[in-house]
Design a protein around this motif. Sequence first.
Motif, PDB file in Angstrom:
ATOM      1  N   ASN A   1      13.059 -13.939  31.049  1.00 29.35           N
ATOM      2  CA  ASN A   1      14.232 -13.085  31.237  1.00 29.35           C
ATOM      3  C   ASN A   1      15.447 -13.660  30.521  1.00 29.35           C
ATOM      4  OD1 ASN A   1      12.838 -11.263  32.803  1.00 29.35           O
ATOM      5  ND2 ASN A   1      13.390 -12.239  34.727  1.00 29.35           N
ATOM      6  N   MET A   2      15.257 -14.065  29.290  1.00 32.86           N
ATOM      7  CA  MET A   2      16.357 -14.638  28.513  1.00 32.86           C
ATOM      8  C   MET A   2      17.325 -13.540  28.091  1.00 32.86           C
ATOM      9  SD  MET A   2      14.103 -17.156  26.074  1.00 32.86           S
ATOM     10  CE  MET A   2      15.494 -17.580  25.050  1.00 32.86           C
ATOM     11  N   ASP A   3      18.616 -13.852  28.131  1.00 38.54           N
ATOM     12  CA  ASP A   3      19.669 -12.972  27.618  1.00 38.54           C
ATOM     13  C   ASP A   3      19.632 -11.602  28.280  1.00 38.54           C
ATOM     14  OD1 ASP A   3      21.875 -12.416  26.139  1.00 38.54           O
ATOM     15  OD2 ASP A   3      20.765 -11.776  24.370  1.00 38.54           O
ATOM     16  N   LEU A   4      19.661 -11.580  29.618  1.00 36.29           N
ATOM     17  CA  LEU A   4      19.663 -10.314  30.350  1.00 36.29           C
ATOM     18  C   LEU A   4      21.046  -9.672  30.295  1.00 36.29           C
ATOM     19  CD1 LEU A   4      17.658 -11.386  33.517  1.00 36.29           C
ATOM     20  CD2 LEU A   4      16.840  -9.914  31.681  1.00 36.29           C
ATOM     21  N   LYS A   5      21.060  -8.366  30.405  1.00 33.89           N
ATOM     22  CA  LYS A   5      22.326  -7.641  30.471  1.00 33.89           C
ATOM     23  C   LYS A   5      22.941  -7.864  31.844  1.00 33.89           C
ATOM     24  CE  LYS A   5      24.342  -3.029  30.165  1.00 33.89           C
ATOM     25  NZ  LYS A   5      24.062  -1.584  29.965  1.00 33.89           N
ATOM     26  N   MET A   6      24.240  -8.211  31.868  1.00 30.33           N
ATOM     27  CA  MET A   6      24.897  -8.504  33.133  1.00 30.33           C
ATOM     28  C   MET A   6      25.202  -7.231  33.915  1.00 30.33           C
ATOM     29  SD  MET A   6      27.481 -11.687  32.454  1.00 30.33           S
ATOM     30  CE  MET A   6      27.781 -11.314  30.741  1.00 30.33           C
ATOM     31  N   ALA A   7      25.038  -7.318  35.234  1.00 31.47           N
ATOM     32  CA  ALA A   7      25.300  -6.176  36.098  1.00 31.47           C
ATOM     33  C   ALA A   7      26.780  -6.018  36.394  1.00 31.47           C
ATOM     34  CB  ALA A   7      24.509  -6.323  37.405  1.00 31.47           C
ATOM     35  N   GLN A   8      27.558  -7.112  36.340  1.00 28.09           N
ATOM     36  CA  GLN A   8      28.997  -7.030  36.590  1.00 28.09           C
ATOM     37  C   GLN A   8      29.688  -8.242  35.991  1.00 28.09           C
ATOM     38  OE1 GLN A   8      30.338  -7.315  40.639  1.00 28.09           O
ATOM     39  NE2 GLN A   8      29.401  -9.298  40.968  1.00 28.09           N
ATOM     40  N   THR A   9      30.961  -8.080  35.677  1.00 30.47           N
ATOM     41  CA  THR A   9      31.821  -9.159  35.204  1.00 30.47           C
ATOM     42  C   THR A   9      33.220  -8.928  35.755  1.00 30.47           C
ATOM     43  OG1 THR A   9      32.463  -7.947  33.210  1.00 30.47           O
ATOM     44  CG2 THR A   9      30.533  -9.380  33.043  1.00 30.47           C
ATOM     45  N   VAL A  10      34.043  -9.940  35.679  1.00 30.60           N
ATOM     46  CA  VAL A  10      35.456  -9.763  36.002  1.00 30.60           C
ATOM     47  C   VAL A  10      36.099  -8.952  34.883  1.00 30.60           C
ATOM     48  CG1 VAL A  10      37.680 -10.918  36.269  1.00 30.60           C
ATOM     49  CG2 VAL A  10      35.633 -11.896  37.316  1.00 30.60           C
ATOM     50  N   CYS A  11      36.798  -7.878  35.208  1.00 24.17           N
ATOM     51  CA  CYS A  11      37.526  -7.072  34.232  1.00 24.17           C
ATOM     52  C   CYS A  11      38.545  -6.229  34.987  1.00 24.17           C
ATOM     53  CB  CYS A  11      36.595  -6.196  33.400  1.00 24.17           C
ATOM     54  SG  CYS A  11      35.626  -5.021  34.363  1.00 24.17           S
ATOM     55  N   LEU A  12      39.433  -5.569  34.254  1.00 22.16           N
ATOM     56  CA  LEU A  12      40.502  -4.826  34.889  1.00 22.16           C
ATOM     57  C   LEU A  12      40.211  -3.335  35.026  1.00 22.16           C
ATOM     58  CD1 LEU A  12      43.689  -6.448  33.329  1.00 22.16           C
ATOM     59  CD2 LEU A  12      42.423  -7.079  35.382  1.00 22.16           C
ATOM     60  N   ASP A  13      39.175  -2.827  34.379  1.00 26.53           N
ATOM     61  CA  ASP A  13      38.942  -1.382  34.392  1.00 26.53           C
ATOM     62  C   ASP A  13      37.655  -0.969  35.093  1.00 26.53           C
ATOM     63  OD1 ASP A  13      37.548  -2.684  32.378  1.00 26.53           O
ATOM     64  OD2 ASP A  13      37.415  -0.900  31.138  1.00 26.53           O
ATOM     65  N   LYS A  14      36.941  -1.923  35.686  1.00 25.74           N
ATOM     66  CA  LYS A  14      35.703  -1.602  36.394  1.00 25.74           C
ATOM     67  C   LYS A  14      35.656  -2.402  37.691  1.00 25.74           C
ATOM     68  CE  LYS A  14      33.141  -0.897  32.081  1.00 25.74           C
ATOM     69  NZ  LYS A  14      32.033  -1.387  31.219  1.00 25.74           N
ATOM     70  N   PRO A  15      34.977  -1.880  38.702  1.00 21.32           N
ATOM     71  CA  PRO A  15      34.882  -2.646  39.953  1.00 21.32           C
ATOM     72  C   PRO A  15      33.931  -3.824  39.819  1.00 21.32           C
ATOM     73  CG  PRO A  15      33.599  -0.622  40.104  1.00 21.32           C
ATOM     74  CD  PRO A  15      34.339  -0.548  38.803  1.00 21.32           C
ATOM     75  N   PHE A  16      34.182  -4.871  40.586  1.00 23.17           N
ATOM     76  CA  PHE A  16      33.293  -6.024  40.636  1.00 23.17           C
ATOM     77  C   PHE A  16      33.457  -6.702  41.994  1.00 23.17           C
ATOM     78  CE2 PHE A  16      37.281  -7.579  38.915  1.00 23.17           C
ATOM     79  CZ  PHE A  16      37.520  -8.718  39.657  1.00 23.17           C
ATOM     80  N   LYS A  17      32.529  -7.559  42.328  1.00 24.24           N
ATOM     81  CA  LYS A  17      32.567  -8.276  43.594  1.00 24.24           C
ATOM     82  C   LYS A  17      32.360  -9.761  43.324  1.00 24.24           C
ATOM     83  CE  LYS A  17      30.205  -8.827  48.047  1.00 24.24           C
ATOM     84  NZ  LYS A  17      29.044  -8.403  48.877  1.00 24.24           N
TER      85      LYS A  17
ATOM     86  N   LYS B   1      42.704  -8.846  39.986  1.00 21.59           N
ATOM     87  CA  LYS B   1      43.259  -7.805  39.116  1.00 21.59           C
ATOM     88  C   LYS B   1      44.783  -7.810  39.139  1.00 21.59           C
ATOM     89  CE  LYS B   1      39.358  -4.592  38.957  1.00 21.59           C
ATOM     90  NZ  LYS B   1      38.869  -3.223  39.234  1.00 21.59           N
ATOM     91  N   GLU B   2      45.367  -8.001  40.324  1.00 23.59           N
ATOM     92  CA  GLU B   2      46.824  -8.040  40.407  1.00 23.59           C
ATOM     93  C   GLU B   2      47.390  -9.185  39.572  1.00 23.59           C
ATOM     94  OE1 GLU B   2      47.730  -8.352  44.513  1.00 23.59           O
ATOM     95  OE2 GLU B   2      47.455  -6.215  44.945  1.00 23.59           O
ATOM     96  N   GLN B   3      46.792 -10.370  39.700  1.00 25.46           N
ATOM     97  CA  GLN B   3      47.293 -11.528  38.978  1.00 25.46           C
ATOM     98  C   GLN B   3      47.068 -11.396  37.470  1.00 25.46           C
ATOM     99  OE1 GLN B   3      49.046 -14.010  40.494  1.00 25.46           O
ATOM    100  NE2 GLN B   3      48.860 -12.713  42.304  1.00 25.46           N
ATOM    101  N   MET B   4      45.879 -10.924  37.081  1.00 31.12           N
ATOM    102  CA  MET B   4      45.574 -10.809  35.660  1.00 31.12           C
ATOM    103  C   MET B   4      46.421  -9.730  34.991  1.00 31.12           C
ATOM    104  SD  MET B   4      41.446 -11.403  35.322  1.00 31.12           S
ATOM    105  CE  MET B   4      41.537 -11.255  33.536  1.00 31.12           C
ATOM    106  N   ARG B   5      46.699  -8.646  35.703  1.00 32.34           N
ATOM    107  CA  ARG B   5      47.560  -7.615  35.116  1.00 32.34           C
ATOM    108  C   ARG B   5      48.956  -8.174  34.833  1.00 32.34           C
ATOM    109  NH1 ARG B   5      44.824  -3.764  38.756  1.00 32.34           N
ATOM    110  NH2 ARG B   5      43.525  -2.421  37.425  1.00 32.34           N
ATOM    111  N   GLY B   6      49.442  -9.014  35.739  1.00 30.63           N
ATOM    112  CA  GLY B   6      50.742  -9.620  35.502  1.00 30.63           C
ATOM    113  C   GLY B   6      50.724 -10.571  34.315  1.00 30.63           C
ATOM    114  N   LEU B   7      49.669 -11.374  34.200  1.00 31.63           N
ATOM    115  CA  LEU B   7      49.590 -12.364  33.130  1.00 31.63           C
ATOM    116  C   LEU B   7      49.273 -11.743  31.774  1.00 31.63           C
ATOM    117  CD1 LEU B   7      47.714 -15.233  34.990  1.00 31.63           C
ATOM    118  CD2 LEU B   7      50.119 -15.151  34.360  1.00 31.63           C
ATOM    119  N   THR B   8      48.688 -10.554  31.763  1.00 32.30           N
ATOM    120  CA  THR B   8      48.348  -9.898  30.486  1.00 32.30           C
ATOM    121  C   THR B   8      49.330  -8.794  30.137  1.00 32.30           C
ATOM    122  OG1 THR B   8      46.848  -8.371  31.656  1.00 32.30           O
ATOM    123  CG2 THR B   8      45.882 -10.385  30.737  1.00 32.30           C
TER     124      THR B   8
END
Length: 563
Positions: free
Chosen positions: A313-329, A222-229
């Motif tokens: 189980n084709m095209d399942l909804k993802m439980a998490q992604t990389v983003c700047l406004d939500k937590p992820f692991k 998040k720190e790096q992406m905030r700087g680049l965006t």
Amino acid sequence: MHNGQQGLPDPMTTAGQTVSEEPAGPTFAAGEATAGAGPAAWAVEAPVEQILVEESATAHEEEQQQAEKVAAEVETQPGEPAAEVPADEETEEPAAMHVEERQEAEVSADGASQVEEEQVVPAPMIRLKEFNIQKKDEAGEDSDPIYIFDDKKGIGLLCVFDGLGGAGARLYENSKTHVTHTAAWVASRTLREVVNALFLMCLRESDPIAEFLNRFDEKYIKEQMRGLTADWRVYLKPGEEPPQGLRFNSLTSEFPTTVAGCLFKADGDACTVEATTFWVGDSRVYLFNPDGMYFLTTDDADAPNGDPFAPENMDLKMAQTVCLDKPFKVNVEKPLRLHFSADRPLLLMAATDGCFGYFTNPILFEQMVRTTIVAETPEQWGLQLREGIMSNGFHDDISMAAVVIGTDVMAVASRALNARLGRDDIFGDFCAWRSEYEQELQRRRDETDGLMAQRKEMLEKINLAKENGKQRGELQQALDELNRQIDELQKKKEAMERQLGAMAGQGLSVEEMSQSKSRLDDEWKQKKAELDEYEYGSKRSNSKYYRKYREMMPKLAADEHQQ
């Protein structure tokens, strides 16, 4: 970086290490390949479990040997307190040897006497030219994959990135270049810069893989992406108000993207590969060997049956992604120690879901990969692989990075990795079943289409009947009005008939009536003549008396005047 990647900072350059990184492969238009594809993948558990068991046993033996070696060294080294060891029992030779060993092992502050790192003998490899094929030109939400390999340390990285078009559909504008792209487009390319720069920086360390995994977490990303965006702002149309908060709604995210990578160390002397995977989202890392295809990542998805790779189980909804406004692991799988040889090479592959997601069964994806590897050159293999993916349906951007470890001869890799298709009955059985299934499916579709045609015809008849019913009602109203008019005309007809009948009852014919009229005309003429003669005579008499009156008027007037 792809030429559509405007507005992003240049990637960081490496320092202190010689790293061979070639630019990503060319982008192909959709017309350069045929159509086709489907999700998931098929894991053969037994070989992986066997590998893990062998690893555990090998690691245990190494630990025991190391412990015995350390114990032996401790017994032979001089004791720490001087009082415990008599001076007359010490010899100068061991002390001198101990000092020399210390001097060789110590690293000076200025690095003048630094010991060179042990270089790894590179394993023979075949690099698949990584590719990124956009479904829509200049709007692809996959970024170019990463393939980096350091020959000196024998350490490499495969990594792919897929921006989320739904959650990242919001448009952003770069304040410097004024280009606009979706948040998904910006996110995948920004995260690529973060991963690329971090790996090149970690290559300077003694243990690059451990250093990379230690730093690559949510906070760092998040720190790096905030700087680049920082130069990207939400695009607003003229007069449009900025959104409240970071999201328009709960379904959108700020710069969402997936990432899936494999850090690997290939030792040509030991004929081993140590592979560590990391990922967020549903992009994947695969391992292919002569025995099977294995999933080295697990999709961040909520699978109803617990298996996100199952065909249902084709095209399942993802439980998490990389983003700047939500937590992820960041998921990290424990290292796999894999053995290879010239006749048993390994294929490591990182791919976005456009590559595998539209295959209806992982068996089909594995079959496609193994079939297309039968090529004379890596370039031909890459083209065949792309065509194999796209022939299954070009529904999404596709990007991939892959490497064969264990041989640098394409024919050897083809023979070893393609042999499973003819050796394992599952492919033949599955293809036979699929052929029968498709024939039966087509038969049932034809029957269904026939029934649908009959149903359509019946609906048309019903609609026609309804329309006819409406017309019948209108015609009936017109007929009733006509009948009413007919009744009135009938009454008029009857009245006229009665009048004619009455006239007919007088017994007079037209001829008789004409003769009577002639007589009346003659009598009228005679009477008219007599009347005219009388009136003429009366007029003459009237005029006569008037003249006499006039003759008397002057005399009377004269007499009156004289009086």
